[in-house]
Structure formats: C-alpha cells, structure tokens
Motif scaffolding. Structure first.
Motif, short mmCIF file in Angstrom:
data_model
loop_
_atom_site.label_atom_id
_atom_site.label_comp_id
_atom_site.label_asym_id
_atom_site.label_seq_id
_atom_site.Cartn_x
_atom_site.Cartn_y
_atom_site.Cartn_z
N THR A 23 0.82 -1.21 0.00
CA THR A 23 0.00 0.00 0.00
C THR A 23 0.85 1.26 0.00
N TYR A 24 2.13 1.13 0.34
CA TYR A 24 2.98 2.31 0.49
C TYR A 24 3.29 2.97 -0.84
N GLY A 25 3.39 2.17 -1.87
CA GLY A 25 3.72 2.75 -3.18
C GLY A 25 4.39 1.69 -4.01
N PRO A 26 5.00 2.09 -5.14
CA PRO A 26 5.67 1.07 -5.95
C PRO A 26 6.88 0.50 -5.21
N ILE A 73 12.89 2.80 5.22
CA ILE A 73 12.10 2.41 6.39
C ILE A 73 12.73 2.96 7.67
N GLY A 74 14.00 3.36 7.59
CA GLY A 74 14.64 4.02 8.73
C GLY A 74 15.46 3.07 9.56
N ALA A 111 10.98 -0.42 -1.14
CA ALA A 111 10.15 0.57 -1.81
C ALA A 111 11.00 1.31 -2.84
N ARG A 112 10.39 1.67 -3.97
CA ARG A 112 11.12 2.46 -4.97
C ARG A 112 11.28 3.89 -4.47
#
Lengths: 189, 602
Positions: free
Chosen positions: A101-104, A185-186, A179-180
């Motif tokens: 859901t976060y993105g590509p 994520i830190g 994630a692209r």
C-alpha cells in the motif's frame, strides 16, 4: 434390525464470518536483532491464524543490531491491518511498512535449482536458463545447478519449465523487497 | 560490606578484598533486589525453588521489600494481579524454573487478556545447562512468548538491571501487560554492574499516548450532532488511572449522554449516577444492550469489542457511527469496523474531548437527547434484573442484594473480587461499583480460581480495606490452598460463596443449549466449607435460608480473619438477562421468559 436413525447434530452456536476477498501484501519489518525475535514474529502468525506465504530475514545493520524481515502474507483487508498492528505491538519491532500500500516497490527472490538429465533435455534446460538469465553455478556430467533471480512469478515459471526437464531440487530465498524512490524504512543502512 | 563491625573485619578479609577490587560490582541476585527497590516495589508474591535460591537469599537479607509466600505459583500471579488492579502499580511475582514457571502461565495469560501490568521473575537452570533437559528446566521464554507482552532470557549479568527496568517500563506503559524476566541461576551468582533506570524517553519502547487532535475535534463534532449517543467504556479507563475516571464523569456531566461499560470497566463511572445504564454484553442489562443496538453515535473508550460484548457481529449496533479510543492500535478495527479511530491514552483523549467540547461551547441536542432518555427509561422499566423471590430458598441475586445493602452501611474502602461463572455475572449486575480500582475479576481469560488470590493481593495492598471474594463453590476449589496464605499474613479476606453445588454457568448452557444433558457439571463430594475454613485456621459461616442471610453477612463483615461464608443458594437459578450465542443485542432473553429460549436447534 434397522439401525436407529441418527439425527445429524447441528451446532447451536453462531456460524463464523463468511469469507471475504483475500489480498496478498508484502510487509517490511525492521526489528531489533535479539534472541527469539523471529520466533515472536512467526509465533504471532501461527497463534492468530494468519497466513505467511514467504518470509526472509537477515541482519542488515550489525552495529545497530537491526534485522529486516520481509513477509508476504495474505488475508482480508481487516486481517492485513491486524497483522500490521499486532506486529507493531511487539517490543523488538521498530517499524512495520506495508510495501503493497505504500507505493511502488521492487521485490526479488533468488532460487537455486538442480536439474539432472542427458542429451536433448540437458541442452533444452540450458537454453531455457539462458532465456531466464539463470546462471549455471555448478555442473556435473548429468546435472546443473542454476541460479535465478527475479519476482516470485518468474521463478515459479522457471521451475514449471524445468520440471519436465529433470528438476530434482529447488531452494528459494523467499521475497526481499524495497520501496522504490528515496524513502527508507529508517534505522537501517 | 560497610555494615560489618570493625572488630570482625580481620575474619572477613577475603570478601573485603573482592569489594575493594571491584567496588561497584554486585551479584546478579543483589542487582535484582536493587532494581526492584529502584522501581518502587514494595511487595513480591512468590514461591521459592532451586533456581531462585540466590534471589531468596537476598530477600532474606533486606527489609525494604515484603515477600508474600503463596501456596502455588498460580496464586502468586493472581495475587500480583489483584495488587496491581487495586493500586494501579505494577504487580511483581517471583517463581522458580520449570514447574514454577509453567504454573505461572495461566496468570500471565490472564494478565495479558485483561491488560494488567505485571513483572514476573522466573528462575532458570544455569546457562550451561540450558537445553540439556536439566532438572526443573523448561523453555520459559518459549512457553510464555505468546502469553506475555514481552519476555527476555538474561544471558549476561551486566544486562540484568537494564532488563528489569525495561520490564517495568514495558509492563506499565501503553496497553499494560505481563513481562517475564527469565534469570539463569549462574547469573544470579555472577558479579556484574548495576545500572540505574534510563529515562522513559530513552527507552526503545514508546507507545503513542497523545491523541491526534483533528480526530478528537471530529469526534466531538459527531458527539454534538448525535441524537442517540452512548458511551461504551472499558478497562482502559481504569488502566489510565483515577484521573481518567474523573475526566469521564466530567465529560458525561457536560454532555448528558448515557454510559455503559464492559465487565472490566466497572467502577470507572459511578453506578449510582442516573446516566449509568449498567454493564453491557451477554449478561448485561436490557437498557445497556438496547442503547448500544439503537444508538447513532457510539463513543467507545478503552474497550475492545470482545465477542461477549458484541454478540453476533453482523447484528451489532447496525446504525451507528463508531468512535473508538484505544491505546492499542491492534484493538481498533479488529472485530468491528470503526468509523473514527483514535489511538491514545484514555485520560488524554477524554480530557482533549472535554476541552474541545467546552472551547467550542458545544451543547448536546437537547430535544433529541430527551427523547433518547425517554426511550432508555422505557427500557429500564422492563426491570431486566428481576427474579422470582423466595422465602424458603436463598436466591443468589437476593444474597447479593443483601450483601449490597450491608456494604452501603460499611465505611471501609471496599474491594470486590470474583471467580468465574454465574456468581461473577450476578456480582457485576447486583453489586455497586462507584470507584475505579475496586473491582477485580478475570474478564478476558475467564480464569476460575482467580478471586481468592486476587483478593489476597488487594488486601495486602489495602490492609484496612474490606476485601470480598464473591465466589462459586466450584471456582473457589481451584485455588483453595491460598487460604493458608490468607491465614499466614492475617488477611481478613471474606469469601462469599454462592453455593449451588453446580458449575452454574456450565449447567446453564447445558440446560439452554445442550438439551439438558448435564455432563459432568455437578460438583459432587463438596467439602464442608465451614469446617474447611476452620481447618485452615479461618472462620466458617453458613446461611441455609433467606432469614439467616443478614445475620451471617453481618458476622462476616466483623471478622478479623479470613472467612468463608457458605451461602446455600437455589440450585436451578439461571443468570439472566442473556444474549444467546449468535444473537444480537436486541434479542435478549429475560428471566421471566426463560422458557422462550430458543432450544430448537439442539
């Protein structure tokens, strides 16, 4: 003598909820690398009846004692949200990100695949491996080990093609994903 | 040691040398006691054994922490729960390895379900024996992983102090829960460094407590618009502390909305207030459940939509907008879809609601609310807790009504615990709970045998308080050994047994749902509870008929020792009202219409 007719017993309690559409999500979980942390995560899934389709884990930052777990799981949207929240509740879990859901995002799996055979089958296996950009990492007169990287679907396809050509063993890493773009994520490198 | 007499120093020179070589070093056991003292622990409930002997040695040498010796480790955990629940502090238990730890599992699970802050120290076999199936070895962290909020096996004595401080931090912050610290015996002997507790901000575990103000504003807006609102409150308000209860009372006064509560939340809102609807859920009141079913805005604070509360999910409050305040994000949207989730501490959230309500000078919709209250009063008129009185046999409800009347005239601070079953539900229905932290019951796990040790824990914390365990004759036998603990520490706990000689709730379900086949639910060969009390060194009383009841209760309240009251109640009484399994809030069954119960599926 006729056997007495048994009444089929019926539950007097409420039926469970009806099945709702199931989704598959890829979660990235950053955890403190301490003893038992994987057991905590896996135990959560088995204890609450959630499905894991793939799980990978390794330390990603030795100095900070951080490991990254990537889980592909499936469930109804409510269950997926529960999984994320329940993971977030574990004390050693630093961050949970739903990559779906976060993105590509990019996801890859690596597989080692052993194929045994002679003659045309052996040549055919090499030919297909070439198409899939699989590398030969070990060879004997009657076997190859191929190393192939790609999405889960690509690896499934490769395995399906190799099966009739003499596939005897397969070892897969499970999905690793990021994630692209610039976001992280830190905590990790 | 600095306390050693100077004349004797010559003899004690070897230890002195060690002290000089490493002045800050302490043994693991010393570190444990020091860390507990630093955390403000006053009482430990425990039971010694091989793997915790070094810790018990240190307990012997100090007088800052009182140790309460229970009679089975299960009792230690429930006593720590009772202590925690009645004080708001973290309860501490100390048990040995292997069977000590496995006996603790029920209490840990109970505390996890009911969000009770506990720290349980378990002994473990020496590090070098772990994994060898050593004597009294169990994989404690493995066993307790799913039934604790967190657990840790100590591998290095230098990490011990920090681990104990973190255990307290994790146990009491966020949604409270039990934490196990498993300490191998060699680490209890080994010398290491003591570290002071870090500031909470420096801890790695930091749950969100402050609400998102825009969500609060939205919630207050919805509340101001509501025509048929209801507050549905739970144990989270008790856990958030007495000021959360105070804020709730103020918010209800400001809005004039009705309030209902879960079993765990009783006491957060006074039962003698006219806005109080009673408990909701399977054995909740008619008015509370109907208000939940018919409301248009539900404000849930610190409750978790348990299946005993909601009944059938697809029939649960179908027409309402649901606001849910909870400190645990995983409680939100777990069972029921929430329209407005707010992750926050209950106290901060209620205070924020109050502030915005006042700042924006909101007024409730007076006309709609008046109509809503009229409807609620009609439901109240049904008198759902009515039962058929009898002059010959004691009805359990009557026994509790008489107890309630006696409690009203008692000036002491009152604490009620219960076991699990019919008596628990009747206690929740008939006893008045006007203050938080006065009601201890096993809600989530439903642990029979909880009440007596929990009452002991509460009495230890409140020596001058009046502590009553409302019990059933089956439940009480599950931890009856704790009578000895009560006698040893001169705890005047009162055990008020509603004795119907059946596992009442099991019998009720068998009658209503399993074709009256009473499989194994009769408690045969019961002890004589009066003699049993006396055998332990306590006081035993009995009431056989309704006219004996007041006298017996009167005597009970005056005793200075642990007292069992054997109230012989109607064997066949069932607990109503009841939402049958699989039904909605609007399908409750009342006592006079018990014969209407839908048994046709059986």
């Amino acid at each position: 003598m006729a056997a007495p007719r048994r009444k089929k017993s019926k539950s007097v309690y409420a039926p469970g909820p009806k099945d709702v559409a199931v989704e598959t999500h890829t979660l990235a979980i950053l955890v403190k690398n301490e003893p038992g942390v994987l057991a905590r995560v896996v135990g959560l899934f088995s204890g609450r009846g959630y499905n894991i389709e793939s799980l990978t884990v390794a330390e990603t930052d030795h100095d900070k004692h951080l490991s990254r777990i990537t889980i592909v799981c499936s469930g109804t949207p409510m269950v997926i949200e529960q999984i994320k929240n329940q993971l977030g509740r574990l004390v050693p879990v630093k961050n949970v990100r739903d990559l779906t859901t976060y993105g590509p995002y990019v996801d890859r799996e690596l597989a080692l695949i052993k194929v045994t055979g002679k003659n045309e089958k052996r040549i055919e296996a090499l030919r297909i491996a070439d198409i899939f950009r699989a590398r030969v990492v070990d060879s004997s007169l009657e076997s190859f080990i191929f190393e192939v990287t790609g999405t889960t679907e690509k690896i499934n396809a490769f395995i399906d093609l190799m099966r009739p050509l003499g596939l005897v063993d397969a070892s897969r890493t499970g999905v690793a994903a990021l994630a692209r773009g610039e976001t992280a994520i830190g905590g990790s490198v | 040691m600095s306390t050693v007499d100077s004349k004797k120093q010559a003899k004690k020179s070897p230890p002195e040398k060690i002290e000089k070589a490493a002045p800050d070093k302490m043994t693991g056991a010393e570190i444990i006691i020091q860390a507990l003292i630093e955390q403000g622990v006053e009482v430990i409930f425990g039971y010694p054994g091989g793997a915790v002997l070094p810790i018990y040695d240190e307990i012997f040498k100090q007088d800052k922490i009182k140790h309460v010796l229970v009679r089975q480790e299960g009792g230690a955990l429930h006593a720590a729960e009772g202590y925690a629940r009645s004080t708001g502090k973290v309860g501490v238990a100390l048990v040995t390895s292997g069977p000590g730890a496995t006996n603790a599992v029920t209490g840990l699970t109970d505390a996890l379900m009911d969000s009770i802050p506990l720290v349980c120290l378990t002994g473990q076999v020496p590090s070098f024996l772990i994994g060898t199936d050593a004597f009294q070895e169990a994989d404690t962290t493995g066993i307790t992983r799913p039934c604790t909020k967190h657990n840790v096996l100590i591998r290095d004595q230098n990490e011990l102090a920090e681990a104990i401080h973190e255990a307290f931090h994790v146990a009491r912050t966020g949604r409270p829960g039990p934490v196990v610290v498993d300490i191998p015996k060699d680490i209890q002997f080994a010398e290491g460094d003591y570290k002071k507790a870090a500031k909470p901000a420096a801890q790695s575990y930091n749950p969100q407590t402050a609400p998102d103000m825009s969500a609060i504003e939205e919630a207050v807006e919805l509340m101001a618009q509501a025509k048929k609102p209801v507050f549905y409150t739970g144990g989270g308000i008790i856990n958030a502390g007495p000021s959360a209860s105070k804020a709730l009372r103020e918010l209800v006064k400001e809005t004039g909305f009705p309030v209902t509560s879960t079993l765990m939340g009783l006491g957060a809102f006074p039962a003698n207030d006219d806005k109080w609807l009673g408990m909701l859920g399977m054995h909740g009141t008619f008015e509370a459940n109907w208000a939940m079913h018919d409301c248009d805005v539900m404000i849930c604070i610190g409750a978790r939509f348990d299946d005993r509360i909601t009944g059938r999910i697809d029939k649960f409050s179908p027409g309402s907008i649901k606001i849910h305040v909870d400190i645990d994000p995983s409680s939100i949207n777990k069972n029921v879809h929430i329209d407005l989730p707010i992750v926050a501490d209950a106290q901060l959230a209620i205070e924020a609601m109050l502030k915005i309500w006042k700042d924006k000078s909101h007024k409730p919709r007076a006309r709609s609310l008046k109509k809503w209250w009229k409807q609620i009063d009609d439901w109240r008129g049904i008198n759902c807790l009515a039962y058929k009185p009898s002059s010959k046999i004691i009805k359990p409800q009557y026994a509790l009504e008489r107890l309630r009347a006696a409690l009203e005239n008692d000036k002491r601070d009152q604490f009620i615990s219960t076991e699990v079953g019919q008596h628990q539900m009747w206690a929740a229905q008939f006893l008045p709970f006007n203050k938080p932290n006065r009601w201890m019951t096993s809600g989530g796990l439903g642990t029979m045998g909880y009440g007596l040790p929990a009452a002991i824990g509460a009495q230890i914390a409140h020596p001058k308080g009046l502590v009553i365990d409302v019990a059933g004759e089956a439940s009480i036998l599950m931890n009856i050994q704790e009578m000895s603990t009560a006698v040893q520490y001169r705890l005047p706990v009162k055990i008020f047994i509603l004795n119907n000689q059946w596992m009442g709730m099991v019998r009720q379900w068998q009658e209503l749902l399993h074709g009256e086949r009473y499989s194994e639910s009769y408690t045969d060969s019961l002890p004589d509870f009066v003699k049993l009390a006396e055998a332990y060194g306590g006081i035993g009383l009995r009431a056989d008929t309704p006219d004996e009841l007041d006298d017996v209760i009167d005597q009970m309240l005056k005793t200075d020792k642990v007292t069992i009251v054997d109230v012989r109640v109607d064997q066949k009484e069932n607990c109503f009202p009841m939402i049958p399994s699989g039904k909605g809030h609007n399908e409750m069954i009342m006592s006079p219409q018990a014969e209407k119960f839908d048994k046709k599926l059986v």
